[in-house]
Design a protein around this motif. Structure first.
Motif, PDB file in Angstrom:
ATOM      1  N   CYS A   7       0.837  -1.202   0.000  1.00  0.00           N
ATOM      2  CA  CYS A   7       0.000   0.000   0.000  1.00  0.00           C
ATOM      3  C   CYS A   7       0.868   1.247   0.000  1.00  0.00           C
ATOM      4  O   CYS A   7       0.378   2.348   0.218  1.00  0.00           O
ATOM      5  N   ASP A   8       2.183   1.043  -0.219  1.00  0.00           N
ATOM      6  CA  ASP A   8       3.097   2.182  -0.232  1.00  0.00           C
ATOM      7  C   ASP A   8       2.760   3.131  -1.378  1.00  0.00           C
ATOM      8  O   ASP A   8       2.760   4.347  -1.211  1.00  0.00           O
ATOM      9  N   HIS A   9       2.422   2.570  -2.551  1.00  0.00           N
ATOM     10  CA  HIS A   9       2.097   3.435  -3.688  1.00  0.00           C
ATOM     11  C   HIS A   9       0.738   4.108  -3.516  1.00  0.00           C
ATOM     12  O   HIS A   9       0.539   5.228  -3.978  1.00  0.00           O
ATOM     13  N   ASP A  10      -0.190   3.436  -2.842  1.00  0.00           N
ATOM     14  CA  ASP A  10      -1.489   4.066  -2.554  1.00  0.00           C
ATOM     15  C   ASP A  10      -1.265   5.293  -1.677  1.00  0.00           C
ATOM     16  O   ASP A  10      -1.849   6.364  -1.906  1.00  0.00           O
ATOM     17  N   ALA A  11      -0.415   5.131  -0.648  1.00  0.00           N
ATOM     18  CA  ALA A  11      -0.154   6.244   0.267  1.00  0.00           C
ATOM     19  C   ALA A  11       0.565   7.372  -0.467  1.00  0.00           C
ATOM     20  O   ALA A  11       0.242   8.554  -0.304  1.00  0.00           O
ATOM     21  N   TYR A  12       1.532   7.000  -1.312  1.00  0.00           N
ATOM     22  CA  TYR A  12       2.280   7.989  -2.090  1.00  0.00           C
ATOM     23  C   TYR A  12       1.317   8.782  -2.986  1.00  0.00           C
ATOM     24  O   TYR A  12       1.330  10.013  -3.006  1.00  0.00           O
ATOM     25  N   HIS A  13       0.468   8.057  -3.701  1.00  0.00           N
ATOM     26  CA  HIS A  13      -0.491   8.697  -4.611  1.00  0.00           C
ATOM     27  C   HIS A  13      -1.435   9.624  -3.843  1.00  0.00           C
ATOM     28  O   HIS A  13      -1.696  10.750  -4.256  1.00  0.00           O
ATOM     29  N   ALA A  14      -1.929   9.134  -2.714  1.00  0.00           N
ATOM     30  CA  ALA A  14      -2.887   9.935  -1.930  1.00  0.00           C
ATOM     31  C   ALA A  14      -2.260  11.261  -1.506  1.00  0.00           C
ATOM     32  O   ALA A  14      -2.869  12.330  -1.636  1.00  0.00           O
ATOM     33  N   MET A  15      -1.031  11.210  -1.022  1.00  0.00           N
ATOM     34  CA  MET A  15      -0.393  12.428  -0.521  1.00  0.00           C
ATOM     35  C   MET A  15       0.075  13.329  -1.663  1.00  0.00           C
ATOM     36  O   MET A  15      -0.096  14.536  -1.626  1.00  0.00           O
ATOM     37  N   LYS A  16       0.652  12.721  -2.686  1.00  0.00           N
ATOM     38  CA  LYS A  16       1.250  13.505  -3.777  1.00  0.00           C
ATOM     39  C   LYS A  16       0.183  14.082  -4.704  1.00  0.00           C
ATOM     40  O   LYS A  16       0.174  15.277  -4.987  1.00  0.00           O
ATOM     41  N   HIS A  17      -0.727  13.238  -5.167  1.00  0.00           N
ATOM     42  CA  HIS A  17      -1.616  13.660  -6.242  1.00  0.00           C
ATOM     43  C   HIS A  17      -2.981  14.117  -5.767  1.00  0.00           C
ATOM     44  O   HIS A  17      -3.673  14.838  -6.477  1.00  0.00           O
ATOM     45  N   VAL A  18      -3.397  13.673  -4.582  1.00  0.00           N
ATOM     46  CA  VAL A  18      -4.694  14.147  -4.078  1.00  0.00           C
ATOM     47  C   VAL A  18      -4.490  15.314  -3.118  1.00  0.00           C
ATOM     48  O   VAL A  18      -5.140  16.346  -3.238  1.00  0.00           O
ATOM     49  N   MET A  19      -3.537  15.163  -2.194  1.00  0.00           N
ATOM     50  CA  MET A  19      -3.326  16.231  -1.208  1.00  0.00           C
ATOM     51  C   MET A  19      -2.263  17.237  -1.662  1.00  0.00           C
ATOM     52  O   MET A  19      -2.054  18.255  -1.006  1.00  0.00           O
ATOM     53  N   ASN A  20      -1.589  16.974  -2.775  1.00  0.00           N
ATOM     54  CA  ASN A  20      -0.551  17.876  -3.314  1.00  0.00           C
ATOM     55  C   ASN A  20       0.585  18.171  -2.336  1.00  0.00           C
ATOM     56  O   ASN A  20       1.122  19.276  -2.315  1.00  0.00           O
ATOM     57  N   ALA A  21       0.939  17.172  -1.543  1.00  0.00           N
ATOM     58  CA  ALA A  21       2.055  17.340  -0.606  1.00  0.00           C
ATOM     59  C   ALA A  21       3.325  16.766  -1.236  1.00  0.00           C
ATOM     60  O   ALA A  21       3.265  16.099  -2.274  1.00  0.00           O
ATOM     61  N   GLU A  22       4.448  17.045  -0.617  1.00  0.00           N
ATOM     62  CA  GLU A  22       5.699  16.413  -1.036  1.00  0.00           C
ATOM     63  C   GLU A  22       5.771  15.027  -0.390  1.00  0.00           C
ATOM     64  O   GLU A  22       5.401  14.868   0.782  1.00  0.00           O
ATOM     65  N   VAL A  23       6.242  14.043  -1.133  1.00  0.00           N
ATOM     66  CA  VAL A  23       6.347  12.682  -0.591  1.00  0.00           C
ATOM     67  C   VAL A  23       7.669  12.053  -1.025  1.00  0.00           C
ATOM     68  O   VAL A  23       8.107  12.257  -2.160  1.00  0.00           O
ATOM     69  N   ARG A  24       8.263  11.307  -0.116  1.00  0.00           N
ATOM     70  CA  ARG A  24       9.454  10.531  -0.462  1.00  0.00           C
ATOM     71  C   ARG A  24       9.261   9.095  -0.005  1.00  0.00           C
ATOM     72  O   ARG A  24       8.740   8.849   1.084  1.00  0.00           O
ATOM     73  N   PHE A  25       9.692   8.140  -0.837  1.00  0.00           N
ATOM     74  CA  PHE A  25       9.750   6.758  -0.379  1.00  0.00           C
ATOM     75  C   PHE A  25      11.013   6.580   0.459  1.00  0.00           C
ATOM     76  O   PHE A  25      12.057   7.155   0.146  1.00  0.00           O
ATOM     77  N   LEU A  26      10.924   5.781   1.515  1.00  0.00           N
ATOM     78  CA  LEU A  26      12.083   5.477   2.362  1.00  0.00           C
ATOM     79  C   LEU A  26      12.234   3.961   2.418  1.00  0.00           C
ATOM     80  O   LEU A  26      11.305   3.262   2.814  1.00  0.00           O
ATOM     81  N   TRP A  27      13.376   3.447   1.991  1.00  0.00           N
ATOM     82  CA  TRP A  27      13.619   2.007   1.956  1.00  0.00           C
ATOM     83  C   TRP A  27      13.859   1.502   3.383  1.00  0.00           C
ATOM     84  O   TRP A  27      14.367   2.233   4.225  1.00  0.00           O
ATOM     85  N   HIS A  28      13.512   0.265   3.638  1.00  0.00           N
ATOM     86  CA  HIS A  28      13.617  -0.267   5.012  1.00  0.00           C
ATOM     87  C   HIS A  28      15.041  -0.275   5.551  1.00  0.00           C
ATOM     88  O   HIS A  28      15.256  -0.374   6.746  1.00  0.00           O
ATOM     89  N   LYS A  29      16.034  -0.156   4.649  1.00  0.00           N
ATOM     90  CA  LYS A  29      17.422  -0.117   5.121  1.00  0.00           C
ATOM     91  C   LYS A  29      17.915   1.308   5.337  1.00  0.00           C
ATOM     92  O   LYS A  29      19.028   1.508   5.811  1.00  0.00           O
ATOM     93  N   ASP A  30      17.095   2.310   4.950  1.00  0.00           N
ATOM     94  CA  ASP A  30      17.480   3.711   5.172  1.00  0.00           C
ATOM     95  C   ASP A  30      17.481   4.015   6.663  1.00  0.00           C
ATOM     96  O   ASP A  30      16.712   3.416   7.431  1.00  0.00           O
ATOM     97  N   THR A  31      18.327   4.968   7.043  1.00  0.00           N
ATOM     98  CA  THR A  31      18.330   5.360   8.450  1.00  0.00           C
ATOM     99  C   THR A  31      18.300   6.883   8.589  1.00  0.00           C
ATOM    100  O   THR A  31      18.430   7.402   9.681  1.00  0.00           O
ATOM    101  N   ASP A  32      18.115   7.588   7.471  1.00  0.00           N
ATOM    102  CA  ASP A  32      18.141   9.045   7.509  1.00  0.00           C
ATOM    103  C   ASP A  32      16.720   9.589   7.323  1.00  0.00           C
ATOM    104  O   ASP A  32      16.140   9.475   6.247  1.00  0.00           O
ATOM    105  N   LEU A  33      16.176  10.153   8.397  1.00  0.00           N
ATOM    106  CA  LEU A  33      14.813  10.685   8.309  1.00  0.00           C
ATOM    107  C   LEU A  33      14.818  12.220   8.259  1.00  0.00           C
ATOM    108  O   LEU A  33      13.789  12.842   8.469  1.00  0.00           O
ATOM    109  N   SER A  34      15.992  12.809   7.956  1.00  0.00           N
ATOM    110  CA  SER A  34      16.036  14.277   7.986  1.00  0.00           C
ATOM    111  C   SER A  34      15.169  14.860   6.862  1.00  0.00           C
ATOM    112  O   SER A  34      15.106  14.304   5.761  1.00  0.00           O
ATOM    113  N   GLY A  35      14.488  15.930   7.194  1.00  0.00           N
ATOM    114  CA  GLY A  35      13.623  16.593   6.221  1.00  0.00           C
ATOM    115  C   GLY A  35      12.226  15.992   6.136  1.00  0.00           C
ATOM    116  O   GLY A  35      11.389  16.470   5.366  1.00  0.00           O
TER     117      GLY A  35
END
Lengths: 80, 233
Positions: free
Chosen positions: B15-43
């Motif tokens: 459901c990651d793409h559903d969430a991305y679509h909802a925020m990006k294209h419906v709510m017009n917010a900025e969205v970034r995918f974060l991979w499970h091995k990422d450890t940088d949440l800055s920004g």
């Protein structure tokens, strides 16, 4: 090397729908003597430890951190 | 400036793409995918832990994901007050992480249930529900096999005492009937927040109810609440 056998079971106060469904199936087979079924998980671990006490400590940590969710499950450890 | 949302991607998230679509294209917010091995949440201003079957749901739903590298950062982020929303499998992961109390069991009737259900908003005192009305009824899809929320009596009392229950399963008229509680959850609970009120977990999928053409847009007010809260903050 120690072999640990871990049984993870739902705590007695918690309804076990899988056990209930299996119990119904056993009744359908005519095994009416079976009064209750509870389903859990059986996990085997090979543990490299110097003595039984430290092996048990490792397995206990594995159980409480990951293998069992103590909100709803209990675990039993058997070491050989 | 529009806040930036982070959507975590585990192996098995769906459901990651559903969430991305909802925020990006419906709510017009900025969205970034974060991979499970990422450890940088800055920004990242808001984290979404999406639905799916992370790590195949092996052992228990959410149990393995809880120990992924990114979740160690998510726990720190949430403990510092960062806002986090777990949807479906995301809720299960937040429970396993200890960010929310209780646990999830198999649905009482053992079936995987995928359908639209009604939810009642129980509290508007949160960044997730500030644009809703108390008692408001929503039409939102669920899709899960393990959504039977369980907590001991003491824990349940403290959830209610602290106004942490945000959503409950109800019928179309907002009544808590037995049929409405399709998965057998304690006290019809569909969504809760932590005592700090910055972490939400819910089994239903508001991100799949964003556009009328897809059946319902009742999920939108939840994300509008979040954007309100973030822009005021």
């Amino acid at each position: 090397m120690y072999k640990a056998k871990v049984n993870v079971t739902l705590r007695p106060s918690i309804l076990d729908p899988k056990g209930k469904a299996t119990h119904h199936a056993l009744q359908n087979l005519g095994l009416d003597e079976v009064e209750q079924v509870r389903i859990g998980k059986f996990i085997e671990l090979d543990v490299n430890a110097n003595d039984e006490e430290s092996a048990r400590a490792v397995v206990e940590a594995a159980c409480s951190k990951l293998l069992a969710n103590e909100v709803m499950e209990d675990f039993e450890i058997e070491l050989e | 400036m529009m806040p930036t949302f982070g959507v975590i991607v585990f192996p098995g998230s769906n459901c990651d793409h559903d969430a991305y679509h909802a925020m990006k294209h419906v709510m017009n917010a900025e969205v970034r995918f974060l991979w499970h091995k990422d450890t940088d949440l800055s920004g990242i201003d808001f984290l979404i832990v999406p639905g799916g079957f992370s790590y195949g749901d092996y052992l228990r739903s959410g149990a393995i994901a809880r120990f992924s590298p990114i979740m160690q950062e998510v726990i720190k982020y949430a403990e510092k007050g960062g806002p986090v929303m777990g949807i479906c499998n995301g809720f299960q992961i937040l429970l396993e992480s200890g960010l929310l109390p209780g646990s999830m069991m198999h649905n009482q009737k053992l079936r995987f249930v995928c359908k639209n259900v009604y939810l009642r908003c129980e509290s508007t005192d949160s960044l997730f529900t500030n644009s809703l009305d108390k008692g408001q009824v929503f039409d939102i899809p669920v899709s899960h096999g393990e959504g039977n929320y369980f907590i001991e009596d003491d824990g349940l009392k403290s959830l209610h005492d602290n106004d942490q229950v945000l959503f409950r399963y109800c019928n179309e008229d907002g009544e808590l009937t037995e049929e409405a509680n399709f998965n057998g959850s304690v006290d019809h609970i569909a969504g809760i927040c932590n005592t700090g009120r910055n972490v939400l977990g819910m089994m239903p999928h508001p991100e799949r109810a964003m556009e009328g053409i897809l059946g319902s847009e009742d999920g939108k007010p939840i994300f509008e609440s979040i954007l309100n809260a973030l822009s005021v903050a």
